[in-house]
Design an enzyme around this catalytic site. Sequence first.
Site, PDB file in Angstrom:
ATOM      1  N   CYS A   1       0.848  -1.203   0.000  1.00  0.00           N
ATOM      2  CA  CYS A   1       0.000   0.000   0.000  1.00  0.00           C
ATOM      3  C   CYS A   1       0.880   1.248   0.000  1.00  0.00           C
ATOM      4  CB  CYS A   1      -0.928  -0.018   1.219  1.00  0.00           C
ATOM      5  SG  CYS A   1      -1.946   1.447   1.328  1.00  0.00           S
TER       6      CYS A   1
ATOM      7  N   CYS B   1      -0.469   4.141   2.078  1.00  0.00           N
ATOM      8  CA  CYS B   1      -0.325   4.028   3.540  1.00  0.00           C
ATOM      9  C   CYS B   1       1.126   4.230   3.950  1.00  0.00           C
ATOM     10  CB  CYS B   1      -0.744   2.640   4.040  1.00  0.00           C
ATOM     11  SG  CYS B   1      -2.182   1.952   3.243  1.00  0.00           S
ATOM     12  N   ASP B   2       2.035   3.540   3.282  1.00  0.00           N
ATOM     13  CA  ASP B   2       3.413   3.464   3.780  1.00  0.00           C
ATOM     14  C   ASP B   2       4.389   4.371   3.045  1.00  0.00           C
ATOM     15  OD1 ASP B   2       2.433   1.468   5.442  1.00  0.00           O
ATOM     16  OD2 ASP B   2       2.813  -0.095   3.976  1.00  0.00           O
TER      17      ASP B   2
END
Length: 538
Positions: A359, A362-363
């Site tokens: 992701c 997200c990261d």
Amino acid sequence: MAEQKRLTEEDAQAQLQKFFAEIPRTISLVLFCDPAGKNEPFAEGARQIIRAVREITDKVTLREYTLQHELAKEWQITRSPTLVFAPEAFKIRWLGAPIGHEAQTFMEALRIIGRQEPGLGKEAMKVLAKLDSPRAVKVFVSPSCPYCPQAAINGIRAAVARPDLVSLEIIDIQANPDLADQYAAQSVPQTFANEKQIGLGAQPEEIFVASLVALEPQRVFIPDSDAEEITCDLVIVGGGPAGLTAGIYAARSGLQAVVVEKGVLGGQVATTPMVENYPGFTQVGGKTLVDIMVTHALEYVKIFPGEEVQAIAPGEVFTVTTTRRRYKARAVLLATGAGYKKLGAPGEERLAGRGISYCANCDGPLFTGKKVLMVGGGDSAVTEALHLHNIGVGVTMVHRRESLRAQERLVVSLRQSGIPVLFNSEVVEILGESRVEAVRLKNNQTGEESTLPVEGVFIAIGFTPAVELARSLGAELTPDGYIKKDERHRTTVPGVYSAGDVEGGFKQIVTAAGHGSEAALAIFEDLINPYWTNQKKR
Ligand code: NAP
């Protein structure tokens, strides 16, 4: 005129006396100021307002110390002025003076602390009850901001409701411009918890507590339910675009429907950095689009996030058992989507979460200024590589073929971005002791192997349909492993339907939404005239 003014002042005095008469407890205040007079106007402002209050009531006590006092050291107070509220019971501090609009916050703080009643609604209290780790809240405010009292009061209520876990600092940006700079709080109110921004602007209390628990800004509040069993017409499993759209259509047809989601509402869209092909939105963040969809769906259906369906027992009436409760329904719609496909390379499992990510949204921020590899050649890989590039990550793509599979428009953007692409190359191994250090690549045309030092590997090679529930119900799958269904989204099990990515096909947000609507309309018609009464198994 003079008579009228005097009456008004007397009225105000009476109102204040009544205000304090209704407060059962004494509120202890401790004020810390700089002995050298730093920020003195603010310190004097704080003194004056407390003095004015103490002329009306003896329910407020004040101790004043300098920043050199041992209590200041013990409580780690370094800023002048700092006003501490009821330190014997709560962890609430005010860095600045409660003047201007902040006087309202100050009075409300006295009321809440004096009554020791947070004054939060039932829904917000339920959410706060779930908090199980500490939250250090900072609310940046300014005396000239009319929206700030709401944000500060939210913080006070939470600190009084959960004194075991919530500590609060209300920070006046005029008295503490350096702190505002440090947190880049260039507009007020702004709320941080554990150093993460959880709110920009005044938030309704439910949204605030949900953001506080989640440690990220929430835009939608979904009320919790204590019900052990819920009876309805339709249980929709999955809260992505297909499930949410199905919920809207089912409810608008007159069906009582619920949406149950085990993970994040919105499915893959929630982690998509930017969506550019959903009609009506030239460009919209995936999470924003999800919030809009969820808010819309909540007008019609109940949504139960964080509940995993464990079993579905078929029958005249289906029993859907989740980790929280049971649902009885006449039909079930499986909109379970798909999970990230794994690469299967050595090192992938061992280093998951240690530099390997599925992701980018997200990261990605964890890799700013670092070198990473993006594996894949489809729309996801290109969209996510562009996102990483835009946030300052040094990304290289690797694709096993000689050309990308992604849409032309994305390929053009990729070319313009200058992101290097290694074609005809495969990841043979991901290397690293305790975190990703490099990848071993193989050119599948020449057989040549090479090692590329990277700190992160992002994998976007497609999705695996989530068909476990379908399988457990005995529904047939296609040779590709998706749920087999007809043009009305009926699976091979009567009363069980499917929609969205779990069916295969084009896997676009708009097609998932379209299939969700089709399935809901088909279910509505079938529940009026059940095809399975004529035909046991198709
Ligand atoms: P996808 O279209 O299935 O593409 C997966 C990519 O990963 C392909 O290039 C594939 O290579 C490669 N791949 C698969 N298994 C691999 C392996 N074991 N090792 C190395 N490479 C591997 O998946 P996606 O990109 O996640 O997209 C899924 C769906 O969502 C698609 O329908 C897509 O259109 C849609 N989507 C749309 C957008 C958008 O419209 N902006 C954004 C994201 C996703 P091959 O080419 O060799 O098969």
